[in-house]
Motif scaffolding. Structure first.
Motif, PDB file in Angstrom:
ATOM      1  N   TYR A 156       7.221  12.248   6.858  1.00  0.00           N
ATOM      2  CA  TYR A 156       5.859  12.578   7.252  1.00  0.00           C
ATOM      3  C   TYR A 156       5.863  12.926   8.738  1.00  0.00           C
ATOM      4  O   TYR A 156       6.718  12.468   9.503  1.00  0.00           O
ATOM      5  CB  TYR A 156       4.929  11.393   7.033  1.00  0.00           C
ATOM      6  CG  TYR A 156       4.627  11.051   5.599  1.00  0.00           C
ATOM      7  CD1 TYR A 156       3.393  11.365   5.040  1.00  0.00           C
ATOM      8  CD2 TYR A 156       5.567  10.384   4.810  1.00  0.00           C
ATOM      9  CE1 TYR A 156       3.097  11.022   3.731  1.00  0.00           C
ATOM     10  CE2 TYR A 156       5.280  10.052   3.497  1.00  0.00           C
ATOM     11  CZ  TYR A 156       4.044  10.373   2.965  1.00  0.00           C
ATOM     12  OH  TYR A 156       3.756  10.037   1.675  1.00  0.00           O
ATOM     13  N   ASN A 203      -0.210  17.735  -6.851  1.00  0.00           N
ATOM     14  CA  ASN A 203       0.502  16.455  -6.932  1.00  0.00           C
ATOM     15  C   ASN A 203       1.632  16.458  -7.952  1.00  0.00           C
ATOM     16  O   ASN A 203       2.232  15.409  -8.210  1.00  0.00           O
ATOM     17  CB  ASN A 203      -0.475  15.310  -7.247  1.00  0.00           C
ATOM     18  CG  ASN A 203      -1.131  15.442  -8.602  1.00  0.00           C
ATOM     19  OD1 ASN A 203      -1.046  16.485  -9.247  1.00  0.00           O
ATOM     20  ND2 ASN A 203      -1.784  14.382  -9.042  1.00  0.00           N
ATOM     21  N   ALA A 235       0.586   7.813  -3.420  1.00  0.00           N
ATOM     22  CA  ALA A 235      -0.676   7.553  -4.111  1.00  0.00           C
ATOM     23  C   ALA A 235      -1.190   8.810  -4.817  1.00  0.00           C
ATOM     24  O   ALA A 235      -1.702   8.746  -5.943  1.00  0.00           O
ATOM     25  CB  ALA A 235      -1.711   7.039  -3.116  1.00  0.00           C
ATOM     26  N   PHE A 236      -1.047   9.963  -4.169  1.00  0.00           N
ATOM     27  CA  PHE A 236      -1.499  11.234  -4.736  1.00  0.00           C
ATOM     28  C   PHE A 236      -0.727  11.572  -6.007  1.00  0.00           C
ATOM     29  O   PHE A 236      -1.298  11.987  -7.015  1.00  0.00           O
ATOM     30  CB  PHE A 236      -1.335  12.324  -3.681  1.00  0.00           C
ATOM     31  CG  PHE A 236      -1.915  13.662  -4.047  1.00  0.00           C
ATOM     32  CD1 PHE A 236      -3.159  13.762  -4.638  1.00  0.00           C
ATOM     33  CD2 PHE A 236      -1.216  14.829  -3.792  1.00  0.00           C
ATOM     34  CE1 PHE A 236      -3.707  14.994  -4.976  1.00  0.00           C
ATOM     35  CE2 PHE A 236      -1.747  16.062  -4.114  1.00  0.00           C
ATOM     36  CZ  PHE A 236      -2.993  16.137  -4.717  1.00  0.00           C
ATOM     37  N   SER A 259      -2.967  -0.584   5.388  1.00  0.00           N
ATOM     38  CA  SER A 259      -3.276   0.797   5.004  1.00  0.00           C
ATOM     39  C   SER A 259      -2.557   1.794   5.895  1.00  0.00           C
ATOM     40  O   SER A 259      -1.984   1.450   6.935  1.00  0.00           O
ATOM     41  CB  SER A 259      -4.786   1.026   5.090  1.00  0.00           C
ATOM     42  OG  SER A 259      -5.199   1.003   6.444  1.00  0.00           O
ATOM     43  N   ILE A 260      -2.639   3.062   5.516  1.00  0.00           N
ATOM     44  CA  ILE A 260      -2.031   4.131   6.305  1.00  0.00           C
ATOM     45  C   ILE A 260      -2.701   4.256   7.656  1.00  0.00           C
ATOM     46  O   ILE A 260      -2.058   4.603   8.652  1.00  0.00           O
ATOM     47  CB  ILE A 260      -2.094   5.475   5.538  1.00  0.00           C
ATOM     48  CG1 ILE A 260      -1.378   6.586   6.297  1.00  0.00           C
ATOM     49  CG2 ILE A 260      -3.544   5.867   5.245  1.00  0.00           C
ATOM     50  CD1 ILE A 260       0.089   6.350   6.506  1.00  0.00           C
ATOM     51  N   PHE A 282       2.324  16.239   5.079  1.00  0.00           N
ATOM     52  CA  PHE A 282       2.645  15.257   4.053  1.00  0.00           C
ATOM     53  C   PHE A 282       3.702  15.852   3.125  1.00  0.00           C
ATOM     54  O   PHE A 282       3.422  16.832   2.422  1.00  0.00           O
ATOM     55  CB  PHE A 282       1.396  14.887   3.258  1.00  0.00           C
ATOM     56  CG  PHE A 282       0.307  14.275   4.086  1.00  0.00           C
ATOM     57  CD1 PHE A 282       0.373  12.953   4.486  1.00  0.00           C
ATOM     58  CD2 PHE A 282      -0.794  15.034   4.475  1.00  0.00           C
ATOM     59  CE1 PHE A 282      -0.635  12.387   5.243  1.00  0.00           C
ATOM     60  CE2 PHE A 282      -1.802  14.480   5.234  1.00  0.00           C
ATOM     61  CZ  PHE A 282      -1.718  13.143   5.620  1.00  0.00           C
ATOM     62  N   LEU A 330       2.129   5.108   0.535  1.00  0.00           N
ATOM     63  CA  LEU A 330       1.842   6.188   1.466  1.00  0.00           C
ATOM     64  C   LEU A 330       1.028   7.271   0.744  1.00  0.00           C
ATOM     65  O   LEU A 330       0.978   7.309  -0.491  1.00  0.00           O
ATOM     66  CB  LEU A 330       3.134   6.770   2.020  1.00  0.00           C
ATOM     67  CG  LEU A 330       3.938   5.855   2.956  1.00  0.00           C
ATOM     68  CD1 LEU A 330       5.190   6.564   3.442  1.00  0.00           C
ATOM     69  CD2 LEU A 330       3.104   5.378   4.134  1.00  0.00           C
ATOM     70  N   PRO A 331       0.362   8.170   1.494  1.00  0.00           N
ATOM     71  CA  PRO A 331      -0.571   9.120   0.865  1.00  0.00           C
ATOM     72  C   PRO A 331       0.003   9.926  -0.288  1.00  0.00           C
ATOM     73  O   PRO A 331      -0.632  10.046  -1.342  1.00  0.00           O
ATOM     74  CB  PRO A 331      -0.980  10.015   2.040  1.00  0.00           C
ATOM     75  CG  PRO A 331      -0.865   9.139   3.238  1.00  0.00           C
ATOM     76  CD  PRO A 331       0.305   8.256   2.977  1.00  0.00           C
ATOM     77  N   GLU A 366       0.844  -1.185   0.000  1.00  0.00           N
ATOM     78  CA  GLU A 366       0.000   0.000   0.000  1.00  0.00           C
ATOM     79  C   GLU A 366       0.886   1.244   0.000  1.00  0.00           C
ATOM     80  O   GLU A 366       1.732   1.408   0.872  1.00  0.00           O
ATOM     81  CB  GLU A 366      -0.909   0.013   1.227  1.00  0.00           C
ATOM     82  CG  GLU A 366      -2.027  -1.007   1.187  1.00  0.00           C
ATOM     83  CD  GLU A 366      -3.078  -0.654   0.151  1.00  0.00           C
ATOM     84  OE1 GLU A 366      -3.188   0.534  -0.221  1.00  0.00           O
ATOM     85  OE2 GLU A 366      -3.786  -1.566  -0.296  1.00  0.00           O
TER      86      GLU A 366
END
Length: 562
Positions: free
Chosen positions: A426, A389, A340-341, A535-536, A418, A336-337, A334
């Motif tokens: 982070y 992004n 993914a962004f 998940s985060i 972030f 990290l935010p 998965e």
């Protein structure tokens, strides 16, 4: 005598002069008459031809336009209409019952279709239209009708695009210019093999349209200015999809976009959802009262960019459910935010994002147990800043400030940072104040067989930074009057899951004890190695759990050392 002779001579000369003039006139008259008659005849013939042409035009313009339309279109596209009225003096045209159908030969039984009840055009260059030169329409109004797109046809890669250009030798010369285009009460249907995939009602207003008809149509190069878009009763149920989507209304005007009553709901019951997938998977039920977007650049969507100055989400509810009895199968990590962004297939540039009056509930059915438990975050208010992004400069962060009621009791405040550059860490910090621990009983009794009789978390403050591998930080706990009973488990097997990892293995590690403690303050260290398949949220919770456990507060209480 001489005088008489002179007079006589003058009289003879005068008569001769007048006779000669009369003779000359009589010789000239027939030629002039013939010329005048010829001119009049030519004018008469021209008038008759014009009248005949006008009569032919006004009695046959429907067939003329039909022939010209069909000649300019590929075989797979047909256009027709019930009737048309043209007033060349007023420069207007009215068309009824317009129909268009796209039916490629390579995929029989599937087609796109458009029907329009009425089309009103004013300021039309009729002559230019019939000669297929420059098409100018000051105002075009489409009322009523339906656009049907075939879902199978849209997704079939074997269908060639034969709409790229008109038939050979029939290219319409010159541009198409439309001062304003209005579309009212047009239904849209995305149709599958047996069901409608998507339906909506639309009203559209577009100004200053310019299209070059000498080249294949491309909306990116077509000049236009969107004044207003309005869509209502949007229902989207993709075939073989796990979710259905509904929106009551979408409106765009003056760079302001508003979305009312958005709902994303599973098309299957929550216990059946994971069984259809054959593994553990979260099933979501999301509802949003309103989304308001300011400074929205609708044309940037054509360049795969979402651009706006601000976005506000109000009145959202999110319910997530997971059945832990299903096997956990995941063959990927998965992200990290920020990863993914940045991995989105389109660019996002939003100045700020605000979330107001939002509720989030996470429900879980344990691997061993008879009922599910849940945790909730109510009245969430959050602010996101600088969402871009494609940014990656050093020390550039997306800042998030959040405030919520945890389990309808404690006040949770948190700040997240972030990093847009992978060299930075982070970071998160926050507090949980005035939390009544008894509110956890519905969850703890079902998931970890523990009941809290009394207790209050006066304050829990924490901070830690993290990367893709591990987290490090600190925690301070201040609580009082903690009293609990550990319930007897029906089975001896101890199972760790998302919620148990937070409560069972950390807070209530020992069973069948009864203890009570007054005000206690504990310090803990946060240190956790990430499970990259989780998940985060799991990463955050497990990090907090290590800080609580390292403080030894609960373990010492349950061991009787306090």
């Amino acid at each position: 005598m001489q005088r008489s002779s002179t007079i006589f001579s003058l009289l003879v000369a005068g008569r001769f002069y007048f006779d000669s003039q009369n003779n000359h006139t009589s010789l000239k008259t027939p030629s002039i008459t013939r010329n005048i008659k010829a001119v009049l005849a030519a004018l008469l013939v021209a008038v008759l031809l014009l009248l005949a042409g006008g009569i032919y035009l006004f009695t046959s313009y429907e067939s003329i336009i039909r022939k010209k339309l069909q000649a300019a279109l590929p075989e797979s596209l047909s256009v027709d209409f019930t009737s048309i009225e043209i007033d060349p003096f007023a420069g207007s045209a009215k068309l009824k019952g317009l129909t268009a159908k796209y039916k490629p030969q390579s995929l029989s039984g599937h087609y796109h279709a458009l029907t329009i009840e009425s089309v009103d055009a004013s300021g039309v260059g009729i002559t230019a239209l019939l000669r297929r030169e420059k098409i100018i329409i000051e105002k075009l109004i489409l009322k009523g009708g339906e656009l049907v797109l075939d879902y199978v046809l849209l997704n079939d890669t074997t269908v060639t695009d034969d709409l790229a250009s008109p038939a050979p030798g029939n290219t319409v010369k010159g541009p198409l210019e439309i001062g304003s285009l209005s579309i009212g009460d047009l239904s849209f249907v995305l149709k599958g093999d047996s069901t409608n995939v998507c339906t909506l009602q639309s009203n559209v207003k577009v100004n200053d349209i310019g299209v070059d008809l000498t080249v294949p149509f491309d909306i990116k190069t077509a000049a236009h200015r969107i004044e207003e878009l309005d869509f209502t009763k949007i229902v989207f149920n993709p075939q073989a999809g796990m979710y259905g989507y509904t929106i009551s209304r979408v409106n765009y005007r003056d760079q302001q976009l508003a979305v009312d009553s958005l709902a994303i709901k599973s098309r299957h019951p929550k216990f059946k959802f994971a069984h259809l997938k054959g593994k553990q998977i979260d099933v979501f039920d999301l509802r949003i009262d309103r989304i308001a977007v300011e400074g929205f650049q609708v044309m940037s969507l054509l360049d795969s960019t979402i651009e706006a100055s601000s976005v506000a989400i109000r009145g959202a509810t999110l319910h997530a459910f997971r059945d832990r009895r299903m096997p956990f199968i995941k063959n990927h990590s998965e992200p990290l935010p920020v990863t993914a962004f940045k991995g989105l297939p389109f660019a996002v540039r939003v100045g700020s994002l605000t979330v107001k009056n939002t509720d989030v509930v996470y429900e879980e059915f344990p691997e061993v147990g008879e009922a599910s438990g849940s945790v909730s975050f109510r009245d969430i208010d959050a602010q996101f800043s600088r969402l871009d992004n494609r940014a990656d400069s050093v020390n550039t962060f997306i800042d998030v400030n959040l405030e919520a009621r945890f389990m309808q009791s404690g006040l949770l405040t948190a700040r997240f940072a972030f990093p847009m550059n992978p060299r930075n860490l982070y970071y998160v910090e926050g507090t949980l104040d005035n939390f009544e621990l008894t509110t956890l009983n519905p969850t703890l009794e079902n998931l970890v067989m523990v009941r809290i009789l009394s207790g209050k978390m006066n304050s829990m403050s924490f901070n830690f930074d993290y990367n893709n591998d591990e987290s490090n930080g600190s925690m301070v706990l201040l609580y009082e009057d903690l009293e609990m009973n550990a319930l007897k488990e029906k089975e001896s097997k101890t199972v760790v899951n998302k919620i148990k990892s937070f409560f069972l293995n950390v807070l209530f590690a020992k069973k069948n004890t009864r203890d009570k403690v007054k005000i206690v303050q504990r310090n803990g260290a946060i240190q956790f190695t990430r499970d990259k398949k989780r998940s985060i949220f799991n990463y955050w919770w497990k990090s907090l759990a290590t800080g609580i456990k390292s403080s030894h507060s609960v373990n010492n209480i349950l061991d009787g050392k306090e």
